[in-house]
Motif scaffolding. Structure first.
Motif, PDB file in Angstrom:
ATOM      1  N   ALA A   1       0.840  -1.207   0.000  1.00  0.00           N
ATOM      2  CA  ALA A   1       0.000   0.000   0.000  1.00  0.00           C
ATOM      3  C   ALA A   1       0.872   1.252   0.000  1.00  0.00           C
ATOM      4  O   ALA A   1       0.583   2.230  -0.699  1.00  0.00           O
ATOM      5  N   ALA A   2       1.947   1.231   0.786  1.00  0.00           N
ATOM      6  CA  ALA A   2       2.855   2.386   0.827  1.00  0.00           C
ATOM      7  C   ALA A   2       3.561   2.564  -0.513  1.00  0.00           C
ATOM      8  O   ALA A   2       3.769   3.696  -0.965  1.00  0.00           O
ATOM      9  N   ARG A   3       3.955   1.467  -1.147  1.00  0.00           N
ATOM     10  CA  ARG A   3       4.572   1.561  -2.484  1.00  0.00           C
ATOM     11  C   ARG A   3       3.584   2.165  -3.481  1.00  0.00           C
ATOM     12  O   ARG A   3       3.961   2.984  -4.329  1.00  0.00           O
ATOM     13  N   ALA A   4       2.331   1.731  -3.396  1.00  0.00           N
ATOM     14  CA  ALA A   4       1.307   2.267  -4.299  1.00  0.00           C
ATOM     15  C   ALA A   4       1.120   3.764  -4.068  1.00  0.00           C
ATOM     16  O   ALA A   4       0.866   4.530  -5.002  1.00  0.00           O
ATOM     17  N   LEU A   5       1.253   4.198  -2.819  1.00  0.00           N
ATOM     18  CA  LEU A   5       1.143   5.619  -2.496  1.00  0.00           C
ATOM     19  C   LEU A   5       2.257   6.414  -3.177  1.00  0.00           C
ATOM     20  O   LEU A   5       2.024   7.499  -3.719  1.00  0.00           O
ATOM     21  N   LEU A   6       3.469   5.859  -3.173  1.00  0.00           N
ATOM     22  CA  LEU A   6       4.591   6.523  -3.845  1.00  0.00           C
ATOM     23  C   LEU A   6       4.378   6.570  -5.359  1.00  0.00           C
ATOM     24  O   LEU A   6       4.700   7.568  -6.003  1.00  0.00           O
TER      25      LEU A   6
ATOM     26  N   LEU B   1      -3.014   9.688   4.664  1.00  0.00           N
ATOM     27  CA  LEU B   1      -3.272   8.534   5.527  1.00  0.00           C
ATOM     28  C   LEU B   1      -4.565   7.824   5.138  1.00  0.00           C
ATOM     29  O   LEU B   1      -4.635   6.588   5.185  1.00  0.00           O
ATOM     30  N   ARG B   2      -5.584   8.584   4.748  1.00  0.00           N
ATOM     31  CA  ARG B   2      -6.816   7.939   4.275  1.00  0.00           C
ATOM     32  C   ARG B   2      -6.544   7.117   3.023  1.00  0.00           C
ATOM     33  O   ARG B   2      -7.056   6.003   2.872  1.00  0.00           O
ATOM     34  N   GLU B   3      -5.720   7.656   2.130  1.00  0.00           N
ATOM     35  CA  GLU B   3      -5.379   6.913   0.910  1.00  0.00           C
ATOM     36  C   GLU B   3      -4.575   5.659   1.241  1.00  0.00           C
ATOM     37  O   GLU B   3      -4.776   4.602   0.628  1.00  0.00           O
ATOM     38  N   LEU B   4      -3.668   5.768   2.199  1.00  0.00           N
ATOM     39  CA  LEU B   4      -2.870   4.603   2.596  1.00  0.00           C
ATOM     40  C   LEU B   4      -3.773   3.486   3.107  1.00  0.00           C
ATOM     41  O   LEU B   4      -3.604   2.312   2.737  1.00  0.00           O
ATOM     42  N   MET B   5      -4.746   3.832   3.950  1.00  0.00           N
ATOM     43  CA  MET B   5      -5.660   2.815   4.478  1.00  0.00           C
ATOM     44  C   MET B   5      -6.536   2.235   3.371  1.00  0.00           C
ATOM     45  O   MET B   5      -6.822   1.034   3.364  1.00  0.00           O
TER      46      MET B   5
ATOM     47  N   ALA C   1      -7.446  -2.370  -0.300  1.00  0.00           N
ATOM     48  CA  ALA C   1      -7.543  -2.831  -1.696  1.00  0.00           C
ATOM     49  C   ALA C   1      -6.309  -3.617  -2.125  1.00  0.00           C
ATOM     50  O   ALA C   1      -6.138  -3.871  -3.320  1.00  0.00           O
ATOM     51  N   GLU C   2      -5.439  -3.976  -1.172  1.00  0.00           N
ATOM     52  CA  GLU C   2      -4.225  -4.736  -1.465  1.00  0.00           C
ATOM     53  C   GLU C   2      -3.336  -4.021  -2.475  1.00  0.00           C
ATOM     54  O   GLU C   2      -2.731  -4.647  -3.359  1.00  0.00           O
ATOM     55  N   GLY C   3      -3.267  -2.702  -2.350  1.00  0.00           N
ATOM     56  CA  GLY C   3      -2.387  -1.916  -3.208  1.00  0.00           C
ATOM     57  C   GLY C   3      -2.928  -1.613  -4.582  1.00  0.00           C
ATOM     58  O   GLY C   3      -2.196  -1.062  -5.422  1.00  0.00           O
ATOM     59  N   ASP C   4      -4.190  -1.925  -4.832  1.00  0.00           N
ATOM     60  CA  ASP C   4      -4.782  -1.687  -6.153  1.00  0.00           C
ATOM     61  C   ASP C   4      -5.134  -0.204  -6.295  1.00  0.00           C
ATOM     62  O   ASP C   4      -6.033   0.284  -5.596  1.00  0.00           O
ATOM     63  N   PRO C   5      -4.468   0.548  -7.188  1.00  0.00           N
ATOM     64  CA  PRO C   5      -4.728   1.990  -7.303  1.00  0.00           C
ATOM     65  C   PRO C   5      -6.113   2.319  -7.830  1.00  0.00           C
ATOM     66  O   PRO C   5      -6.582   3.447  -7.668  1.00  0.00           O
TER      67      PRO C   5
END
Length: 220
Positions: A59-64, A163-167, A172-176
């Motif tokens: 999830a953090a990788r997807a945020l980046l 933080l809301r996006e991270l959660m 969503a298991e990192g699904d953008p």
């Protein structure tokens, strides 16, 4: 305790100008190179229940990947001007610590020490990303997630959104596709660059007129 590499990698996706506030942070970073950096921020919160560390890292990788400004490093051009270089891909700075075998008092002290040590560690503004994560296992059903960042890429207004996006990405298991598309960061810089700087300077001069020494703009 384990820590993943934090080096930047990948080719340049974009080269952008700095906002006026970012120019100020670069100046202060060059002016004060030793000791704590006052412009490093940190947020920590406890998550109760089952925690999937691999899922949260994804999830953090997807945020980046989602936000270009979180993949920006700051470099000086040959002509002396500064620019922010957005990399296509960066390594996620992630650290794990398991304190679940310690006593409650020891856990509390060590968790505080880990967070303080991470906040005291300076960022190299030329090596993105300028944020990092620490997952501290406190017990079988409680994890403290600590996110440390430099203010040059993230401010207090943006933190709740991030933080809301991270959660959401964790769920969503990192699904953008779980989130709406992001408006390009370049659009914000273009809007900012179109502002009337002379008018802004005049407004600040009027607001600060009569002050002949340093003062607090926002008292305690």
């Amino acid at each position: 305790m384990s820590q993943q590499p934090t080096r930047a990698r990948g080719k340049i996706e974009d080269i952008l100008p700095l906002s006026p506030l970012q120019e100020g942070f670069v100046f202060l970073g060059l002016l004060h190179t030793e000791g704590p950096d006052l412009y490093i921020g940190q947020v920590a919160f406890d998550l109760e229940g089952p925690f999937d560390g691999a899922r949260m890292r994804e999830a953090a990788r997807a945020l980046l990947r989602r936000h270009a400004n979180l993949r920006a490093g700051f470099r000086q051009r040959k002509n002396g001007a500064w620019a922010q270089l957005v990399l296509r891909e960066v390594d996620l700075p992630w650290q794990d610590a398991d304190l679940s075998t310690l006593s409650e008092e020891e856990r509390r002290a060590e968790a505080d020490r880990l967070a303080a040590a991470d906040r005291a560690r300076r960022f190299d503004l030329g090596r993105p990303p300028l944020l990092r994560f620490t997952a501290i296992r406190l017990s079988a059903d409680r994890v403290r997630l600590v996110m440390t960042n430099h203010h040059i890429v993230l401010d207090g207004w943006s933190m709740p959104v991030l933080l809301r996006e991270l959660m959401a990405l964790y769920a969503a298991e990192g699904d953008p596709s779980a989130l709406p598309r992001v408006r390009p960061y370049r659009d914000y810089l273009a809007w900012l660059g179109a502002r009337d700087r002379d008018a802004a300077r005049d407004a600040w001069r009027r607001s600060l007129s009569g002050l002949d020494e340093a003062t607090l703009l926002a008292p305690d």
